[in-house]
Design a protein around this motif. Structure first.
Motif, PDB file in Angstrom:
ATOM      1  N   PHE A 130      12.982   5.264   3.807  1.00 46.15           N
ATOM      2  CA  PHE A 130      13.645   5.611   2.829  1.00 46.15           C
ATOM      3  C   PHE A 130      12.888   5.994   1.327  1.00 46.15           C
ATOM      4  CE2 PHE A 130      16.174   5.005  -1.499  1.00 46.15           C
ATOM      5  CZ  PHE A 130      16.918   5.524  -1.308  1.00 46.15           C
ATOM      6  N   ILE A 131      11.674   4.945   0.965  1.00 50.04           N
ATOM      7  CA  ILE A 131      10.783   5.356  -0.712  1.00 50.04           C
ATOM      8  C   ILE A 131       9.818   6.780  -0.207  1.00 50.04           C
ATOM      9  CG2 ILE A 131       9.868   3.737   0.485  1.00 50.04           C
ATOM     10  CD1 ILE A 131      10.455   4.615  -3.088  1.00 50.04           C
ATOM     11  N   SER A 132       9.806   7.125   0.986  1.00 48.75           N
ATOM     12  CA  SER A 132       9.266   8.108   1.705  1.00 48.75           C
ATOM     13  C   SER A 132       9.188   9.218   1.486  1.00 48.75           C
ATOM     14  CB  SER A 132       8.420   8.193   3.125  1.00 48.75           C
ATOM     15  OG  SER A 132       7.234   7.031   3.517  1.00 48.75           O
ATOM     16  N   GLY A 160       0.704  -1.240   0.335  1.00 51.85           N
ATOM     17  CA  GLY A 160       0.169   0.164  -0.028  1.00 51.85           C
ATOM     18  C   GLY A 160       1.006   1.098   0.026  1.00 51.85           C
ATOM     19  N   CYS A 161       0.598   2.600  -0.944  1.00 47.99           N
ATOM     20  CA  CYS A 161       1.178   3.432  -0.636  1.00 47.99           C
ATOM     21  C   CYS A 161       0.220   5.089  -0.348  1.00 47.99           C
ATOM     22  CB  CYS A 161       1.455   3.771  -2.099  1.00 47.99           C
ATOM     23  SG  CYS A 161       1.820   5.374  -2.502  1.00 47.99           S
ATOM     24  N   ILE A 162       0.113   5.310   0.980  1.00 47.00           N
ATOM     25  CA  ILE A 162      -0.724   6.319   1.179  1.00 47.00           C
ATOM     26  C   ILE A 162      -0.377   7.608   0.907  1.00 47.00           C
ATOM     27  CG2 ILE A 162      -1.838   6.842   3.499  1.00 47.00           C
ATOM     28  CD1 ILE A 162      -0.711   3.161   3.005  1.00 47.00           C
ATOM     29  N   LEU A 163      -0.611   8.508   0.410  1.00 50.78           N
ATOM     30  CA  LEU A 163       0.063  10.090   0.004  1.00 50.78           C
ATOM     31  C   LEU A 163      -1.493  11.009   0.981  1.00 50.78           C
ATOM     32  CD1 LEU A 163       0.678   9.424  -3.249  1.00 50.78           C
ATOM     33  CD2 LEU A 163       2.347   9.194  -1.656  1.00 50.78           C
ATOM     34  N   ILE A 164      -0.046  11.999   1.825  1.00 51.52           N
ATOM     35  CA  ILE A 164      -1.302  13.280   1.947  1.00 51.52           C
ATOM     36  C   ILE A 164      -1.012  14.464   0.962  1.00 51.52           C
ATOM     37  CG2 ILE A 164      -1.411  14.546   3.751  1.00 51.52           C
ATOM     38  CD1 ILE A 164      -1.223  12.638   5.501  1.00 51.52           C
TER      39      ILE A 164
END
Length: 118
Positions: free
Chosen positions: A57-59, A30-34
């Motif tokens: 790291f990926i964030s 899952g990728c969660i973006l604000i």
């Protein structure tokens, strides 16, 4: 970080490659973006990874990026800097979250009677 009315949370998901150890543990990423919908900047991001180092790291790659003109630059940077067996799943989850955001913005602006979503 505090969030306000300009922030929206979107999520995208992708399957890890079969046959990899991470697939056996999680199956799906899952990728969660604000995202600040006023300036189309990714304010915060998280990914459903086991290791904090990997998640952080990926964030760090996606945080602060403006996606007003698309997600291609973010994807290119991920492909260059994030060299792991599940890289494609990470990319797909980011794309899925971005597409969900674009759908939201389209619906939101149509409801307001606007013709330009930029």
């Amino acid at each position: 970080m505090e969030y306000n009315q300009n922030h929206v949370l979107v999520a995208g998901f992708a399957q890890f490659p079969k046959g990899t150890p991470i697939f056996e543990l999680y199956k799906v990423l899952g990728c969660i973006l604000i995202i600040d919908k006023e300036n189309d900047v990714i304010e915060d991001a998280t990914f459903t990874f086991l290791a904090d180092t990997t998640r952080n790291f990926i964030s760090s790659i996606v945080k602060g990026k403006c996606i007003k003109n698309g997600i291609d630059d973010v994807i290119k940077e991920v492909e260059i800097r994030f060299i792991v067996p599940g890289q494609r799943a990470v990319v797909q989850s980011i794309i899925a979250a971005y597409e969900r955001y674009c759908d939201y913005k389209s619906r939101h602006f149509l409801r307001e009677g606007k013709t330009d979503i930029s």
